[in-house]
Enzyme design. Sequence first.
Site, PDB file in Angstrom:
ATOM      1  N   MET A   1       0.855  -1.186   0.000  1.00 44.50           N
ATOM      2  CA  MET A   1       0.000   0.000   0.000  1.00 44.50           C
ATOM      3  C   MET A   1       0.886   1.229   0.000  1.00 44.50           C
ATOM      4  O   MET A   1       1.765   1.377   0.854  1.00 44.50           O
ATOM      5  CB  MET A   1      -0.932  -0.004   1.223  1.00 44.50           C
ATOM      6  N   ALA A   2       0.664   2.098  -0.985  1.00 49.82           N
ATOM      7  CA  ALA A   2       1.502   3.286  -1.141  1.00 49.82           C
ATOM      8  C   ALA A   2       1.451   4.148   0.113  1.00 49.82           C
ATOM      9  O   ALA A   2       0.378   4.453   0.629  1.00 49.82           O
ATOM     10  CB  ALA A   2       1.038   4.105  -2.350  1.00 49.82           C
TER      11      ALA A   2
ATOM     12  N   GLN B   1       6.811  -5.232  -4.817  1.00 48.35           N
ATOM     13  CA  GLN B   1       5.852  -5.205  -5.919  1.00 48.35           C
ATOM     14  C   GLN B   1       6.336  -4.216  -6.973  1.00 48.35           C
ATOM     15  O   GLN B   1       6.722  -3.086  -6.665  1.00 48.35           O
ATOM     16  CB  GLN B   1       4.449  -4.815  -5.470  1.00 48.35           C
TER      17      GLN B   1
ATOM     18  N   CYS C   1      -4.160  -2.123 -10.006  1.00 49.69           N
ATOM     19  CA  CYS C   1      -4.430  -0.756  -9.557  1.00 49.69           C
ATOM     20  C   CYS C   1      -5.602  -0.149 -10.324  1.00 49.69           C
ATOM     21  O   CYS C   1      -5.626  -0.164 -11.553  1.00 49.69           O
ATOM     22  CB  CYS C   1      -3.185   0.105  -9.734  1.00 49.69           C
TER      23      CYS C   1
ATOM     24  N   ASN D   1      -8.009 -12.006  -2.255  1.00 48.74           N
ATOM     25  CA  ASN D   1      -7.900 -10.662  -1.698  1.00 48.74           C
ATOM     26  C   ASN D   1      -9.268  -9.986  -1.756  1.00 48.74           C
ATOM     27  O   ASN D   1      -9.985 -10.111  -2.733  1.00 48.74           O
ATOM     28  CB  ASN D   1      -6.858  -9.870  -2.501  1.00 48.74           C
TER      29      ASN D   1
ATOM     30  N   GLY E   1      -4.969  -6.220   2.927  1.00 52.40           N
ATOM     31  CA  GLY E   1      -4.613  -4.827   2.732  1.00 52.40           C
ATOM     32  C   GLY E   1      -5.214  -3.948   3.808  1.00 52.40           C
ATOM     33  O   GLY E   1      -4.721  -3.849   4.927  1.00 52.40           O
TER      34      GLY E   1
END
Length: 381
Positions: free
Chosen positions: A26-27, A79, A110, A213, A237
């Site tokens: 996760m950015a 990633q 994304c 997920n 996540g």
Amino acid sequence: MSTATLPQGLTLGSVHVDTPVVLAPMAGITNAAYRRLCAEQGAGLYVCEMITSRGLVEGDETTKAMLVFDELESVRSVQLYGTDPAYVGRAAEILCADYGVAHIDLNFGCPVPKVTRKGGGGALPWKRGLLGEILTAAVAAATPYDVPVTMKTRKGLDDDHLTFLDAGRIAQETGTAAIALHGRTVAQSYSGQADWDAIAELVAHVDIPVLGNGDIWEAGDAIRMVEQTGAAGVVVGRGCLGRPWLFRDLAAAFAGERVATLPSLGEVRAVMRRHAELLCEHMGEQRGCKEFRKHVSWYLKGFRAGGTLRHSLALVDSLAALDGLLAELDPDEPFPVAELGTPRGRQGSPRSRVVLPEGWLDDTDGSDWRVREDANETTGG
């Protein structure tokens, strides 16, 4: 599937982890400090923030600054994002040769418009030829180093343009070690409910491991997903935001042990302090405290901490100031059980249309399609 047949570990080529759980990149979240924090809670595979292939190949300083690993991070997992096979292949080689990475995951999930409008992220699997070329290049580059390559994707662009079954077939044909499926389309983004039936359909469609997920908020959700779909493991996540002890629960659940982590505010306070400490160790105190601010609301979600205190915590600029503010929290306040099983992080609304390059839907080959991604572009899956 009974608890007796739950997967007791996850094997991706040369990589094995004791619990079949992967921390989703996760950015701005899954930096070295957060990965260390989660790893201290339980076993699993913890993936670095996503980096761009072009940024790495061209030596972009922002990209290289993201490739920081904790001293105890024995399995380095990254990633990689890219739309050009040559860049992705070269980037994979650099990760293996120069950074000692043990696992590479490719982002084809994304949903962010700035990415899909260039044909990247969740849009790319529509171009089957291009997807195959990228996977082939990455696998070829990583194979001499015995590093497995996996991919993450979504169901498709929308309900009328599904891609996950073709993506699974292509992944298997190109030697990809596993495929993770987020049970939502790009159009859904993070809204609505994840389609676990699609995960089960993919499991039946391919022979390589499938990771599920979407909508794993508690350890019990992970067990239900694996039981319902036959997935080899799960990718977590948003469910761990402000709750890194979820990995402790997951390790217990997959081991068939009782899961009962309902931390008091005092215990949450201790985790918050540890998180800030790790951030400061990796980034320096000023930047570390600034990075910590975004996590405050997640940690305190559902607790009675007053607005003034929350506001002050969200402006904290030193560990000393943090200690003073944390001391104001009631250590005996019980965990807000109403928050169990509820969504965390971004949700948003579904999009009426997916932003794509002009003519993107005209064919599903796309082997001649090339997009020059920004060197320091960051996304989420």
